[in-house]
Design a protein around this motif. Sequence first.
Motif, short mmCIF file in Angstrom:
data_model
loop_
_atom_site.label_atom_id
_atom_site.label_comp_id
_atom_site.label_asym_id
_atom_site.label_seq_id
_atom_site.Cartn_x
_atom_site.Cartn_y
_atom_site.Cartn_z
N UNK A 41 -94.21 19.69 -20.06
CA UNK A 41 -94.77 20.75 -20.89
C UNK A 41 -95.01 22.01 -20.06
N UNK A 42 -94.53 23.12 -20.58
CA UNK A 42 -94.75 24.42 -19.96
C UNK A 42 -94.77 25.46 -21.08
N UNK A 43 -95.88 25.57 -21.82
CA UNK A 43 -95.93 26.47 -22.97
C UNK A 43 -95.82 27.93 -22.61
N UNK A 44 -96.09 28.27 -21.33
CA UNK A 44 -95.99 29.67 -20.92
C UNK A 44 -94.58 30.23 -21.02
N UNK A 45 -93.58 29.36 -20.96
CA UNK A 45 -92.19 29.84 -21.04
C UNK A 45 -91.91 30.41 -22.43
N UNK A 74 -84.90 24.05 -28.97
CA UNK A 74 -85.66 23.04 -29.72
C UNK A 74 -86.59 22.21 -28.84
N UNK A 75 -86.46 22.30 -27.51
CA UNK A 75 -87.30 21.49 -26.63
C UNK A 75 -88.65 22.12 -26.32
N UNK A 76 -88.86 23.40 -26.64
CA UNK A 76 -90.14 24.02 -26.31
C UNK A 76 -91.28 23.21 -26.90
N UNK A 77 -92.38 23.04 -26.14
CA UNK A 77 -92.69 23.59 -24.82
C UNK A 77 -92.25 22.70 -23.65
N UNK A 78 -91.49 21.65 -23.91
CA UNK A 78 -91.11 20.71 -22.85
C UNK A 78 -89.84 21.17 -22.13
N UNK A 79 -89.99 22.23 -21.37
CA UNK A 79 -88.84 22.80 -20.65
C UNK A 79 -89.10 22.91 -19.14
N UNK A 80 -90.21 22.33 -18.67
CA UNK A 80 -90.50 22.37 -17.24
C UNK A 80 -89.83 21.23 -16.50
#
Length: 286
Positions: A226-230, A240-246
């Motif tokens: 999880x990286x919601x800041x992106x 479609x993967x946001x927020x799981x893009x870290x």
Amino acid sequence: MGTAAGLVAVLGYYVAVSVPDLRARTAAEKWYPSNFAGWDELAQATRMELGRMPEGTRVVAGSFKVGAELGFALGDPRIPVLDHPLNHKHGRAPQLNLWGLQAAPRSEWQEVPALLVMASSDVPYKDLLKRYHRMCDMVGPLPPPRVVNVDHGSQRFLLFRLDASVPALGTCTTPAMAWVDSPVSGATVGRDFQVAGWAFRDGVGLERVEVLLDGAVVAEANYGLENPGVADYWQISNDPNHPRVGFTATVRLPGEVEPGRHWLGLRLHGSDGAVETWREQPVEVR
């Protein structure tokens, strides 16, 4: 005397940037000479892609710079050019219209196969996703590109095959976007070190991220953190993967890797099977 010294310095600079190895060493520097880099490699890649496409395929350039350089290299002064902020900044947009080289909407040439060629470094990175979405507006969803990284990706070209199989309308799909948060460019690292960052690809998302050193895989990243800041920063992103893009990865270097400067990179695997190699950054191995 001062004028002569200045002339020698300028000539020395142009000699230096004409030597590929010397130019590549400056890839992470602010004064990297992008205007002088990569055009031969781009012309070669364009010829190869055209050789794999149907006869009559047209080349479409993403900016006036790409159009001019390819026009010279390919002996084709009539390469159409997409609308681009550079065209307006340098006063080329009126000229392109006058010469009939402003690319028409794709709906007018969708039946003709085309090779769209762009330089992703033509716009600041903070504006790159907007540029991709603007290209979607002009030509439709972008298919997986052939990536040409020159000087560790400091000059980066993308070649898109547009044919009847690529729709002119639909959800915007783009090339991948990525960033390495740590280690930072130029950092000194041990033989075991951690890599962390984020990566996404609009329209389809990413499935895997590999960490490379000097072009060789040295770790499989744990992707999907999880990286919601992106998404907060790239507000128009539709991955479609946001927020799981870290991602994070642990790199353990083999013994044959010598101390000194090396180039850390990423290989990004899309959920549709597309693979893109990201630009590299230098690290100093102790």
